[in-house]
Design a protein around this motif. Sequence first.
Motif, PDB file in Angstrom:
ATOM      1  N   SER B  29       0.840  -1.193   0.000  1.00 19.81           N
ATOM      2  CA  SER B  29       0.000   0.000   0.000  1.00 19.81           C
ATOM      3  C   SER B  29       0.869   1.235   0.000  1.00 19.81           C
ATOM      4  CB  SER B  29      -0.904   0.025   1.227  1.00 19.81           C
ATOM      5  OG  SER B  29      -1.579   1.266   1.298  1.00 19.81           O
ATOM      6  N   ASP B  30       0.343   2.301  -0.580  1.00 18.28           N
ATOM      7  CA  ASP B  30       1.110   3.545  -0.588  1.00 18.28           C
ATOM      8  C   ASP B  30       0.451   4.632   0.250  1.00 18.28           C
ATOM      9  OD1 ASP B  30      -0.010   4.602  -3.923  1.00 18.28           O
ATOM     10  OD2 ASP B  30      -1.085   3.944  -2.132  1.00 18.28           O
ATOM     11  N   ARG B  31      -0.572   4.264   0.985  1.00 13.75           N
ATOM     12  CA  ARG B  31      -1.257   5.269   1.788  1.00 13.75           C
ATOM     13  C   ARG B  31      -1.692   4.670   3.118  1.00 13.75           C
ATOM     14  NH1 ARG B  31      -6.266   6.490  -0.591  1.00 13.75           N
ATOM     15  NH2 ARG B  31      -6.112   4.538  -1.715  1.00 13.75           N
ATOM     16  N   LEU B  32      -1.317   5.333   4.199  1.00 15.22           N
ATOM     17  CA  LEU B  32      -1.759   4.862   5.500  1.00 15.22           C
ATOM     18  C   LEU B  32      -2.250   6.054   6.302  1.00 15.22           C
ATOM     19  CD1 LEU B  32      -0.653   2.013   7.593  1.00 15.22           C
ATOM     20  CD2 LEU B  32      -0.811   4.206   8.756  1.00 15.22           C
ATOM     21  N   TYR B  33      -3.368   5.849   6.985  1.00 20.87           N
ATOM     22  CA  TYR B  33      -4.031   6.930   7.699  1.00 20.87           C
ATOM     23  C   TYR B  33      -4.212   6.551   9.158  1.00 20.87           C
ATOM     24  CZ  TYR B  33      -5.563   8.283   2.970  1.00 20.87           C
ATOM     25  OH  TYR B  33      -5.613   8.641   1.650  1.00 20.87           O
ATOM     26  N   TRP B  34      -4.150   7.552   9.998  1.00 19.88           N
ATOM     27  CA  TRP B  34      -4.521   7.390  11.403  1.00 19.88           C
ATOM     28  C   TRP B  34      -5.664   8.352  11.720  1.00 19.88           C
ATOM     29  CZ3 TRP B  34      -3.073   3.660  14.697  1.00 19.88           C
ATOM     30  CH2 TRP B  34      -1.911   2.942  14.424  1.00 19.88           C
ATOM     31  N   LEU B  46      -5.860  12.323  11.825  1.00 19.59           N
ATOM     32  CA  LEU B  46      -4.640  12.669  12.551  1.00 19.59           C
ATOM     33  C   LEU B  46      -3.456  12.792  11.592  1.00 19.59           C
ATOM     34  CD1 LEU B  46      -4.953  10.273  15.625  1.00 19.59           C
ATOM     35  CD2 LEU B  46      -5.445  12.727  15.546  1.00 19.59           C
ATOM     36  N   PHE B  47      -3.211  11.730  10.835  1.00 16.97           N
ATOM     37  CA  PHE B  47      -2.041  11.709   9.961  1.00 16.97           C
ATOM     38  C   PHE B  47      -2.365  10.979   8.670  1.00 16.97           C
ATOM     39  CE2 PHE B  47       0.673  13.305  13.198  1.00 16.97           C
ATOM     40  CZ  PHE B  47       0.387  12.635  14.377  1.00 16.97           C
ATOM     41  N   VAL B  48      -1.711  11.427   7.606  1.00 19.03           N
ATOM     42  CA  VAL B  48      -1.691  10.701   6.336  1.00 19.03           C
ATOM     43  C   VAL B  48      -0.232  10.440   6.001  1.00 19.03           C
ATOM     44  CG1 VAL B  48      -2.341  10.694   3.908  1.00 19.03           C
ATOM     45  CG2 VAL B  48      -3.748  11.929   5.561  1.00 19.03           C
ATOM     46  N   LEU B  49       0.124   9.187   5.841  1.00 22.00           N
ATOM     47  CA  LEU B  49       1.507   8.804   5.549  1.00 22.00           C
ATOM     48  C   LEU B  49       1.547   8.215   4.150  1.00 22.00           C
ATOM     49  CD1 LEU B  49       2.177   7.096   8.991  1.00 22.00           C
ATOM     50  CD2 LEU B  49       2.874   9.382   8.298  1.00 22.00           C
ATOM     51  N   LEU B  50       2.392   8.793   3.313  1.00 23.01           N
ATOM     52  CA  LEU B  50       2.336   8.448   1.890  1.00 23.01           C
ATOM     53  C   LEU B  50       3.611   7.805   1.348  1.00 23.01           C
ATOM     54  CD1 LEU B  50       0.541  11.660   0.580  1.00 23.01           C
ATOM     55  CD2 LEU B  50      -0.472   9.423   1.051  1.00 23.01           C
ATOM     56  N   SER B  51       4.625   7.666   2.155  1.00 26.15           N
ATOM     57  CA  SER B  51       5.859   7.093   1.616  1.00 26.15           C
ATOM     58  C   SER B  51       6.609   6.327   2.695  1.00 26.15           C
ATOM     59  CB  SER B  51       6.759   8.187   1.032  1.00 26.15           C
ATOM     60  OG  SER B  51       7.122   9.100   2.036  1.00 26.15           O
ATOM     61  N   ASN B  52       7.469   5.425   2.246  1.00 31.38           N
ATOM     62  CA  ASN B  52       8.259   4.652   3.184  1.00 31.38           C
ATOM     63  C   ASN B  52       9.150   5.576   3.996  1.00 31.38           C
ATOM     64  OD1 ASN B  52       9.290   2.259   4.378  1.00 31.38           O
ATOM     65  ND2 ASN B  52      11.112   2.440   3.090  1.00 31.38           N
ATOM     66  N   GLY B  53       9.177   5.365   5.303  1.00 37.80           N
ATOM     67  CA  GLY B  53      10.005   6.193   6.162  1.00 37.80           C
ATOM     68  C   GLY B  53       9.346   7.486   6.602  1.00 37.80           C
ATOM     69  N   ALA B  54       8.120   7.721   6.148  1.00 35.95           N
ATOM     70  CA  ALA B  54       7.441   8.963   6.534  1.00 35.95           C
ATOM     71  C   ALA B  54       7.223   8.988   8.041  1.00 35.95           C
ATOM     72  CB  ALA B  54       6.103   9.068   5.812  1.00 35.95           C
ATOM     73  N   VAL B  55       7.457  10.143   8.611  1.00 35.63           N
ATOM     74  CA  VAL B  55       7.228  10.366  10.037  1.00 35.63           C
ATOM     75  C   VAL B  55       6.518  11.705  10.180  1.00 35.63           C
ATOM     76  CG1 VAL B  55       8.245  10.690  12.314  1.00 35.63           C
ATOM     77  CG2 VAL B  55       9.280   9.070  10.707  1.00 35.63           C
ATOM     78  N   LYS B  56       5.434  11.685  10.950  1.00 34.88           N
ATOM     79  CA  LYS B  56       4.715  12.932  11.210  1.00 34.88           C
ATOM     80  C   LYS B  56       4.417  13.029  12.694  1.00 34.88           C
ATOM     81  CE  LYS B  56       2.627  13.772   6.710  1.00 34.88           C
ATOM     82  NZ  LYS B  56       1.384  14.115   5.982  1.00 34.88           N
ATOM     83  N   GLN B  57       4.458  14.270  13.188  1.00 30.26           N
ATOM     84  CA  GLN B  57       4.220  14.489  14.613  1.00 30.26           C
ATOM     85  C   GLN B  57       3.253  15.636  14.791  1.00 30.26           C
ATOM     86  OE1 GLN B  57       7.739  14.795  17.019  1.00 30.26           O
ATOM     87  NE2 GLN B  57       6.577  14.885  18.920  1.00 30.26           N
ATOM     88  N   GLU B  58       2.373  15.456  15.768  1.00 31.67           N
ATOM     89  CA  GLU B  58       1.443  16.511  16.146  1.00 31.67           C
ATOM     90  C   GLU B  58       1.233  16.387  17.638  1.00 31.67           C
ATOM     91  OE1 GLU B  58      -0.011  18.753  13.962  1.00 31.67           O
ATOM     92  OE2 GLU B  58      -0.881  19.791  15.678  1.00 31.67           O
ATOM     93  N   MET B  62       3.016  10.783  17.439  1.00 31.79           N
ATOM     94  CA  MET B  62       3.926  10.686  16.306  1.00 31.79           C
ATOM     95  C   MET B  62       3.646   9.400  15.560  1.00 31.79           C
ATOM     96  SD  MET B  62       8.082  10.894  16.147  1.00 31.79           S
ATOM     97  CE  MET B  62       8.372   9.334  16.970  1.00 31.79           C
ATOM     98  N   ALA B  63       3.508   9.503  14.243  1.00 32.76           N
ATOM     99  CA  ALA B  63       3.212   8.333  13.425  1.00 32.76           C
ATOM    100  C   ALA B  63       4.342   8.111  12.441  1.00 32.76           C
ATOM    101  CB  ALA B  63       1.900   8.531  12.681  1.00 32.76           C
ATOM    102  N   SER B  64       4.599   6.845  12.159  1.00 29.75           N
ATOM    103  CA  SER B  64       5.640   6.487  11.202  1.00 29.75           C
ATOM    104  C   SER B  64       5.146   5.358  10.319  1.00 29.75           C
ATOM    105  CB  SER B  64       6.923   6.064  11.920  1.00 29.75           C
ATOM    106  OG  SER B  64       6.692   4.859  12.639  1.00 29.75           O
ATOM    107  N   LEU B  65       5.813   5.205   9.169  1.00 25.35           N
ATOM    108  CA  LEU B  65       5.403   4.183   8.205  1.00 25.35           C
ATOM    109  C   LEU B  65       6.621   3.466   7.664  1.00 25.35           C
ATOM    110  CD1 LEU B  65       3.236   2.801   6.451  1.00 25.35           C
ATOM    111  CD2 LEU B  65       3.519   4.671   4.805  1.00 25.35           C
ATOM    112  N   THR B  77       3.455  10.081  23.530  1.00 22.71           N
ATOM    113  CA  THR B  77       4.462  10.553  24.480  1.00 22.71           C
ATOM    114  C   THR B  77       3.791  11.287  25.632  1.00 22.71           C
ATOM    115  OG1 THR B  77       6.067  10.806  22.703  1.00 22.71           O
ATOM    116  CG2 THR B  77       6.514  11.984  24.759  1.00 22.71           C
ATOM    117  N   ALA B  78       4.133  10.889  26.846  1.00 16.97           N
ATOM    118  CA  ALA B  78       3.626  11.559  28.058  1.00 16.97           C
ATOM    119  C   ALA B  78       2.115  11.741  27.978  1.00 16.97           C
ATOM    120  CB  ALA B  78       4.337  12.890  28.259  1.00 16.97           C
ATOM    121  N   ALA B  79       1.426  10.632  27.957  1.00 20.52           N
ATOM    122  CA  ALA B  79      -0.026  10.644  27.728  1.00 20.52           C
ATOM    123  C   ALA B  79      -0.764  11.535  28.731  1.00 20.52           C
ATOM    124  CB  ALA B  79      -0.569   9.220  27.809  1.00 20.52           C
TER     125      ALA B  79
END
Lengths: 114, 112
Positions: B29-34, B46-58, B62-65, B77-79
């Motif tokens: 797959s080339d698209r992953l969503y949270w 929350l996040f849309v991840l579109l490529s290998n190694g993608a990392v997004k933080q808000e 933090m989400a990674s693919l 982190t620190a819930a």
Amino acid sequence: SAVISQKPSRDICQRGTSLTIQCQVDSQVTMMFWYRQQPGQSLTLIATANQGSEATYESGFVIDKFPISRPNLTFSTLTVSNLSPEDSSIYLCSVEDLYSYEQYFGPGTRLTVT
Amino acid sequence: ELKVEQNPLFLSMQEGKNYTIYCNYSTTSDRLYWYRQDPGKSLESLFVLLSNGAVKQEGRLMASLDTKARLSTLHITAAVHDLSATYFCAVGNDPHGQNFVFGPGTRLSVLP
């Protein structure tokens, strides 16, 4: 981002009747999607609705039970026909932003069948 | 057939702690969503991840693919209590929205 509204927000229907759910988007979109979320469960895609063509249904969903209309680029309806208690679910429409690939969801319609 | 799994399905954690939710999927797959869903509410993207190694933080999320491993992670982190919700990952493998499959969801409860 797209703003999506759905009507009704909730309804209680009797077995054997039908409910039509409306989905309105504040911008023109090519593809709209209808999902079902059964109580306590995840989301399942029912069908994809393209303007000007027949909806494409996922495995396990048929047009006779879930007829869909898509008369223009901002509006779609989903009808749930011949209702049974098993149809009690939340029904959500969504749209995709073709540039960002974001998928936006409407607020949902909570259907209870008695 | 595309299948999406998440673990854990239920997570109870204390405020201030860190934890990771895992999302595995079965086909390329080339698209992953949270997404986040609060009780009785719709889904919040929350996040849309579109490529290998993608990392997004808000904020605390933090989400990674990793497309080679067919794995995405959502790290908390620190819930804080406000993060209590159900988190879904979803995977698409058709160009525009079709065949979009959701995971079963992870119900997170952050305790004071």
